[in-house]
Each structure stands twice: as C-alpha cells, then as structure tokens.
Design a protein around this motif. Structure first.
Motif, PDB file in Angstrom:
ATOM      1  N   GLU A  27     -21.830  22.770  -8.115  1.00 29.33           N
ATOM      2  CA  GLU A  27     -23.033  22.413  -8.880  1.00 29.33           C
ATOM      3  C   GLU A  27     -22.762  21.389  -9.975  1.00 29.33           C
ATOM      4  O   GLU A  27     -21.759  21.466 -10.689  1.00 29.33           O
ATOM      5  CB  GLU A  27     -23.622  23.680  -9.504  1.00 29.33           C
ATOM      6  N   ILE A  28     -23.702  20.466 -10.106  1.00 33.83           N
ATOM      7  CA  ILE A  28     -23.618  19.440 -11.148  1.00 33.83           C
ATOM      8  C   ILE A  28     -24.346  19.939 -12.394  1.00 33.83           C
ATOM      9  O   ILE A  28     -25.467  20.444 -12.311  1.00 33.83           O
ATOM     10  CB  ILE A  28     -24.252  18.125 -10.650  1.00 33.83           C
ATOM     11  N   VAL A  29     -23.686  19.797 -13.525  1.00 34.38           N
ATOM     12  CA  VAL A  29     -24.239  20.314 -14.779  1.00 34.38           C
ATOM     13  C   VAL A  29     -24.722  19.150 -15.651  1.00 34.38           C
ATOM     14  O   VAL A  29     -24.026  18.143 -15.785  1.00 34.38           O
ATOM     15  CB  VAL A  29     -23.147  21.123 -15.532  1.00 34.38           C
ATOM     16  N   VAL A  30     -25.899  19.302 -16.217  1.00 31.00           N
ATOM     17  CA  VAL A  30     -26.391  18.280 -17.149  1.00 31.00           C
ATOM     18  C   VAL A  30     -26.335  18.840 -18.567  1.00 31.00           C
ATOM     19  O   VAL A  30     -26.829  19.932 -18.843  1.00 31.00           O
ATOM     20  CB  VAL A  30     -27.818  17.823 -16.782  1.00 31.00           C
TER      21      VAL A  30
ATOM     22  N   ALA B 240     -26.513   7.130 -15.047  1.00 30.82           N
ATOM     23  CA  ALA B 240     -26.371   8.575 -14.778  1.00 30.82           C
ATOM     24  C   ALA B 240     -26.470   8.812 -13.276  1.00 30.82           C
ATOM     25  O   ALA B 240     -25.697   9.577 -12.692  1.00 30.82           O
ATOM     26  CB  ALA B 240     -27.449   9.360 -15.523  1.00 30.82           C
ATOM     27  N   ARG B 241     -27.395   8.107 -12.631  1.00 26.49           N
ATOM     28  CA  ARG B 241     -27.555   8.260 -11.177  1.00 26.49           C
ATOM     29  C   ARG B 241     -26.285   7.780 -10.474  1.00 26.49           C
ATOM     30  O   ARG B 241     -25.795   8.414  -9.546  1.00 26.49           O
ATOM     31  CB  ARG B 241     -28.766   7.448 -10.686  1.00 26.49           C
ATOM     32  N   ALA B 242     -25.759   6.662 -10.954  1.00 30.34           N
ATOM     33  CA  ALA B 242     -24.542   6.123 -10.338  1.00 30.34           C
ATOM     34  C   ALA B 242     -23.370   7.085 -10.526  1.00 30.34           C
ATOM     35  O   ALA B 242     -22.554   7.271  -9.618  1.00 30.34           O
ATOM     36  CB  ALA B 242     -24.207   4.765 -10.958  1.00 30.34           C
ATOM     37  N   ALA B 243     -23.292   7.701 -11.692  1.00 33.33           N
ATOM     38  CA  ALA B 243     -22.175   8.622 -11.970  1.00 33.33           C
ATOM     39  C   ALA B 243     -22.220   9.815 -11.015  1.00 33.33           C
ATOM     40  O   ALA B 243     -21.198  10.229 -10.474  1.00 33.33           O
ATOM     41  CB  ALA B 243     -22.239   9.098 -13.420  1.00 33.33           C
ATOM     42  N   ILE B 244     -23.407  10.343 -10.791  1.00 32.31           N
ATOM     43  CA  ILE B 244     -23.533  11.492  -9.870  1.00 32.31           C
ATOM     44  C   ILE B 244     -23.189  11.046  -8.446  1.00 32.31           C
ATOM     45  O   ILE B 244     -22.463  11.738  -7.729  1.00 32.31           O
ATOM     46  CB  ILE B 244     -24.956  12.093  -9.935  1.00 32.31           C
ATOM     47  N   ALA B 245     -23.674   9.865  -8.088  1.00 33.93           N
ATOM     48  CA  ALA B 245     -23.368   9.364  -6.741  1.00 33.93           C
ATOM     49  C   ALA B 245     -21.865   9.142  -6.576  1.00 33.93           C
ATOM     50  O   ALA B 245     -21.322   9.302  -5.484  1.00 33.93           O
ATOM     51  CB  ALA B 245     -24.134   8.064  -6.486  1.00 33.93           C
ATOM     52  N   ALA B 246     -21.182   8.809  -7.683  1.00 33.31           N
ATOM     53  CA  ALA B 246     -19.735   8.549  -7.617  1.00 33.31           C
ATOM     54  C   ALA B 246     -18.912   9.832  -7.681  1.00 33.31           C
ATOM     55  O   ALA B 246     -17.687   9.782  -7.613  1.00 33.31           O
ATOM     56  CB  ALA B 246     -19.328   7.607  -8.740  1.00 33.31           C
ATOM     57  N   GLY B 247     -19.586  10.965  -7.847  1.00 36.85           N
ATOM     58  CA  GLY B 247     -18.857  12.238  -7.796  1.00 36.85           C
ATOM     59  C   GLY B 247     -18.665  12.947  -9.117  1.00 36.85           C
ATOM     60  O   GLY B 247     -17.885  13.908  -9.197  1.00 36.85           O
ATOM     61  N   ALA B 248     -19.374  12.522 -10.171  1.00 31.87           N
ATOM     62  CA  ALA B 248     -19.211  13.203 -11.468  1.00 31.87           C
ATOM     63  C   ALA B 248     -19.623  14.669 -11.345  1.00 31.87           C
ATOM     64  O   ALA B 248     -20.556  15.008 -10.616  1.00 31.87           O
ATOM     65  CB  ALA B 248     -20.043  12.507 -12.537  1.00 31.87           C
ATOM     66  N   ASP B 249     -18.906  15.531 -12.071  1.00 31.93           N
ATOM     67  CA  ASP B 249     -19.205  16.968 -12.049  1.00 31.93           C
ATOM     68  C   ASP B 249     -20.267  17.330 -13.075  1.00 31.93           C
ATOM     69  O   ASP B 249     -20.858  18.408 -13.006  1.00 31.93           O
ATOM     70  CB  ASP B 249     -17.923  17.754 -12.352  1.00 31.93           C
ATOM     71  N   ALA B 250     -20.481  16.452 -14.031  1.00 31.67           N
ATOM     72  CA  ALA B 250     -21.488  16.693 -15.065  1.00 31.67           C
ATOM     73  C   ALA B 250     -21.846  15.364 -15.713  1.00 31.67           C
ATOM     74  O   ALA B 250     -21.078  14.399 -15.618  1.00 31.67           O
ATOM     75  CB  ALA B 250     -20.936  17.643 -16.127  1.00 31.67           C
TER      76      ALA B 250
END
Ligand code: PEP
Ligand code: MN
Length: 339
Positions: A95-98, A285-295
C-alpha cells in the motif's frame, strides 16, 4: 576493489600497491596483461578511501565494487523493509501511504481545518513542522512544543499518525510522546550526531536527502541511524539543488528506482519541496507513484496565500482531493493500492 596500474608501471610500484592492499586486509589477485597489470582486492572492509590508492605511483584507476554501507544495502534484507505502525498502517508494503498537512503548524484553527480536509481526502499521516529550519532567522520559526501538542490532538481526532521535523538532539525526548515518525530535514541529513541519537530511539525516522547529497551519501546517513539499532528508516527524495531556476529544487525521480535497487528501505517523495510551485506538485506526485515511491509527502494549507511558510508550494484542499483521486487510479497500474 579493482586497481588498474598504468601501462608503464614498474614491478616495484605494483608490489607497493599489493603490499598496501594486504596491509588494509584484502586478498589480492593479480592479473598481468600484455600492457597493463590489474589488481583485484577482495575483502570485507568497506571503510577505506580509494584515494589512498589513487595517489600511489603507477596507479591509473581505482574502482570500488562493494557498497560502503552494509545495513542500508539491499543484501541486508533482500525482501525489503516494511515499517509498521500500531494502527496497522505500513510503509514499504503493497500500500502507498500519503502524508499531508501544512508546512508549519501555525495555530489550532489552521491545523484542525487542514487536518480535517486531508483526512477526509484519504491522507493517513499528518505532517506539520513545530520546529522549522528557515533560511532566514527572521522567518517564522515554529510553535515548538505547543505545535507538537496540537499535532497529536489533531492526529488523534482525525485518526492520523503524525510526522514532524526534529532539528536537534535536545528535541528528541520532547517530541517522543507526541509524534509517530521523526522527520530529519534536508539540512540535517548529515548532522551525524543527530542521526546517531535517532539510532537509539525506537520510532521510525523519515530521512530526507540533502540539497546537494548523492544517493550514496543518503544511504550512508541511513546507515548512521541503523547502526544504532533503529532499522525503521524511511528515505525521502525532496529535490536537489541544480542550475535550473524554474523550480525551487529539481525533484530527482530517478532516485526512487535507484534507491529501490540499492536498498531495502522504503522510499518516499516530497514533490512540494521538490518543485516549490503548487502547480507542479500534483504532476510530480503522480510521477513519483508511477516510479515506485512507497509514500508521498505533500504540503496542503486551507489558505495557502496567508501561510506562514511555503504557501506557494502548498496545495489548496480541493487540489489535494483531486490528486488523491488521481493517485488511486495510478496505484493499480503499478501493482499497488492506496492505504
Ligand atoms: C519541510 O518538510 O517542511 C521541510 C523543511 O523540508 P526539507 O527539509 O525537505 O526542506
Ligand atoms: Mn515546507
């Protein structure tokens, strides 16, 4: 480590390097080619300085093969680190955390308004600075302990964990009862005394990359915390200083997959400080999630035009809500879901 000798290196020079490597505790394997001699040094030491060899007569190049960090390196925990919290939230898992909230805690009214809005939109961790590292000593410096109390109260009321920045050792004990995650800011990434003390606490630490720090330096700073026994370290890319002037910093999105390859630690992105401009925050932020960021860590303010710090990079609550909606669509595309 590989030491390539110069073409004209004489036997005495080669021998001196072999002796130096042996003294340093390495096993040396020598390969003599038609033109050049190459020495492969194998051993478990990783506290050496390649320059010691580079400056020796007859040496052409020295390459380090193994990483200088151990605990932060991927091989220490190839399965990856998941930082778990008592309420069930986890950072580094599927799960990705914001994490969202204002740059600084300014007042009860401000904090409770923003918290209500970010909680409703789906953020799980409330951010807010009580101690602020400001470039100018005349800027708002934060509410101190009063700010921490407000953060805890707002976090409890809206069911969120709390993250806040620790700037010096004396603040650690004061903050412990109020926060769930210690944030180490970019300016303190190499405050080694602070990192060592955070190694002794048993609370997660979010460690931000310094404005001019390499990824290796970030991982070595994580190593300081981990070598004290605190393995719950979350890394954060928050933008580095480059020659570009359109943005406050350059958010190095590539640091996300690089850290995931080199380390088992969860990796986060802060597109707010990473760009410094509100309209650039959501795309990054969208790019970071697409690149695999965990949060992701995002600054939000109910009235950014009157914020006491970082208003220009703070999202309006409606913008944050929209971003959350977008992240919920991107997460499944990269095999994740939103916490
Ligand atoms: C912050 O999160 O408000 C902050 C000061 O961050 P950084 O250390 O990345 O500048
Ligand atoms: Mn800020």
């Amino acid at each position: 480590m590989i030491v390539a000798m110069q073409e004209g290196a004489v036997e005495d020079q080669i021998q001196a390097v072999v002796e130096r490597l042996t003294e340093m505790g390495f096993d040396v394997h020598k390969t003599t080619g038609a033109r050049q001699t190459v020495l492969a040094a194998v051993g478990s030491r990783n506290d050496f300085d390649v320059r010691e060899l580079e400056v020796m007569p007859g040496v052409e190049q020295v390459h380090r093969i193994s990483a200088p960090y151990k605990l932060a390196g991927k091989s220490f925990r190839p399965e990856g680190t998941v930082v778990r919290f008592a309420n069930g939230l986890a950072i580094g898992g599927e799960e990705i955390v914001v994490m969202a909230g204002p740059c600084s805690v300014e007042s009860r009214d401000q904090l409770f308004r923003v918290t209500e809005q970010v909680a409703k939109a789906g953020a799980k961790v409330l951010r807010g600075g009580a101690f602020k590292p400001r470039t100018s000593p005349y800027s708002f410096q934060g509410l101190g302990e009063e700010g921490l109390k407000l953060l805890r109260e707002a976090g409890n009321k809206f069911g969120m964990l709390v993250i806040s920045e620790v700037m010096e050792i004396s603040q650690i004990a004061l903050m412990l009862p109020y926060i769930d995650i210690f944030q180490v800011g970019a300016r303190n990434m190499q405050n080694f005394n602070l990192l060592r003390e955070l190694g002794k606490v048993r609370k997660p630490v979010l460690l931000k990359r310094g404005i001019a720090a390499t990824i290796e330096e970030l991982l070595l700073s994580a190593e300081y915390i981990m070598s004290g026994g605190n393995y719950d370290v979350i890394l954060c890319e928050r933008g580095i200083r480059t020659f570009e002037t359109y943005t406050r910093n350059t958010l190095d999105i590539s640091a996300i997959p690089i850290v995931h390859k080199l380390s088992h630690l969860p990796m986060t992105a802060d597109p707010s400080h990473g760009t410094g401009r509100r309209d650039k925050v959501a795309p990054m932020a969208r790019a970071a999630i697409a690149a695999g960021a965990d949060a992701v860590l995002v600054e939000v303010h109910h009235d950014p035009d009157h914020a006491l710090s970082d208003g220009p990079q703070s999202l309006y609550p409606e913008q944050f809500e929209k971003l959350m909606h977008e992240l919920r669509m991107i997460a499944p595309a990269v095999g994740r879901k939103m916490a």
